[in-house]
Design a protein around this motif. Structure first.
Motif, PDB file in Angstrom:
ATOM      1  N   ILE A 257       0.822  -1.220   0.000  1.00 33.15           N
ATOM      2  CA  ILE A 257       0.000   0.000   0.000  1.00 33.15           C
ATOM      3  C   ILE A 257       0.852   1.265   0.000  1.00 33.15           C
ATOM      4  O   ILE A 257       0.316   2.362   0.151  1.00 33.15           O
ATOM      5  CB  ILE A 257      -0.953   0.029   1.215  1.00 33.15           C
ATOM      6  CG1 ILE A 257      -0.151  -0.003   2.533  1.00 33.15           C
ATOM      7  CG2 ILE A 257      -1.955  -1.102   1.154  1.00 33.15           C
ATOM      8  CD1 ILE A 257      -1.004   0.189   3.766  1.00 33.15           C
TER       9      ILE A 257
ATOM     10  N   LYS B 180      -0.078   3.860  -2.656  1.00 27.22           N
ATOM     11  CA  LYS B 180      -1.383   4.449  -2.362  1.00 27.22           C
ATOM     12  C   LYS B 180      -1.253   5.532  -1.290  1.00 27.22           C
ATOM     13  O   LYS B 180      -1.860   6.602  -1.396  1.00 27.22           O
ATOM     14  CB  LYS B 180      -2.359   3.366  -1.896  1.00 27.22           C
ATOM     15  CG  LYS B 180      -2.723   2.352  -2.957  1.00 27.22           C
ATOM     16  CD  LYS B 180      -3.692   1.326  -2.397  1.00 27.22           C
ATOM     17  CE  LYS B 180      -4.036   0.273  -3.442  1.00 27.22           C
ATOM     18  NZ  LYS B 180      -4.958  -0.761  -2.894  1.00 27.22           N
TER      19      LYS B 180
ATOM     20  N   PHE C  51      -2.084   9.245  -2.719  1.00 26.08           N
ATOM     21  CA  PHE C  51      -3.311   9.795  -2.142  1.00 26.08           C
ATOM     22  C   PHE C  51      -3.015  10.689  -0.943  1.00 26.08           C
ATOM     23  O   PHE C  51      -3.814  11.575  -0.614  1.00 26.08           O
ATOM     24  CB  PHE C  51      -4.261   8.665  -1.753  1.00 26.08           C
ATOM     25  CG  PHE C  51      -4.847   7.946  -2.927  1.00 26.08           C
ATOM     26  CD1 PHE C  51      -5.756   8.574  -3.765  1.00 26.08           C
ATOM     27  CD2 PHE C  51      -4.481   6.637  -3.215  1.00 26.08           C
ATOM     28  CE1 PHE C  51      -6.291   7.916  -4.864  1.00 26.08           C
ATOM     29  CE2 PHE C  51      -5.005   5.975  -4.305  1.00 26.08           C
ATOM     30  CZ  PHE C  51      -5.919   6.624  -5.139  1.00 26.08           C
TER      31      PHE C  51
END
Length: 241
Positions: A88, A91, A95
């Motif tokens: 992750i 991400k 983000f």
């Protein structure tokens, strides 16, 4: 993990953070070398034009001190992110930039907000809360290390000093906490010892076979008995002569 996979994993953990930091320094070098001023591409809250800064502002810094104090913790924290949370990591980075930048655009003062510090606060917050949620001693140790090294940064998330985007810092802290909650299931699980695994039977454990019920080392006792027996046998033969 074979050697090829291990090499790919190791290079990814180190290479991506270094590349990210290198790009930031190249942008700063170009700005100084050619006399550009990229500050106008930062986040300017509550204006349509200022939205471009959500993507561009992390690569823009005001001076050498600003970029130095930002890229060192960025390198440390992003490396830790790729090491412990590789699936992750991208991400959180992508983000994290977008969401913390958007929050800054929503609550910021009418001024240009630049720098990667918003993402740094995302990583500090995410690493700390994720380590606590994981209940994994290594990640908790990492969280405590983060607090020890960068705990004083929390004060810059409130308006105590002019010229610092406390709005960006506060946005980063909030974003990191939200990510820690959202990715709560994506936890780096600690490796289990043999006796913690399902189907474990201590009677078949080759290590425990060397010990009796009292915890004594059986092999050592057998060795002592055989040595004592050989000594007695040798003495008996000597006497027989």
């Amino acid at each position: 993990m074979n050697n090829k996979e291990h090499f790919k994993f190791s290079t990814g953990v180190v290479a991506y953070p270094i590349l990210f930091v290198l790009i930031i320094w190249i942008v700063f070098w170009a700005e100084v070398r050619f006399g550009f001023n990229f500050s106008k591409y930062g986040v300017y809250p509550q204006t349509l034009k200022g939205l471009r800064g959500i993507v561009l502002s992390p690569f823009i810094h005001g001076d050498i001190q600003h970029i130095y104090h930002n890229t060192i913790p960025l390198l440390v924290l992003s490396t830790s992110l790729f090491y412990f949370y590789r699936p992750i990591a991208w991400k959180v980075l992508v983000f994290g930039i977008l969401l913390s930048g958007f929050f800054t655009w929503c609550i910021g003062r009418p001024s240009y907000h630049i720098g990667i510090s918003g993402l740094i606060y995302v990583l500090v917050s995410f690493t700390f809360f994720k380590g606590v949620f994981a209940k994994h001693y290594r990640l908790i140790a990492l969280s405590l290390l983060v607090v020890f090294l960068y705990g004083s940064m929390i004060w810059y998330a409130i308006p105590i000093e002019k010229g610092i985007s406390w709005e960006g810092h506060l946005s980063g802290l909030i974003t990191g906490l939200l990510f820690a909650l959202f990715f709560r299931k994506e936890i780096a699980k600690p490796k289990k010892y043999v006796w913690e695994q399902e189907g474990y039977n201590e009677d078949n454990d080759p290590f425990l076979k060397h010990f009796d019920d009292d915890g004594n080392f059986i092999e050592q006792l057998e060795s002592d008995e055989s040595q004592e027996s050989s000594t007695i046998s040798y003495t008996f033969k000597e006497n027989k002569k």
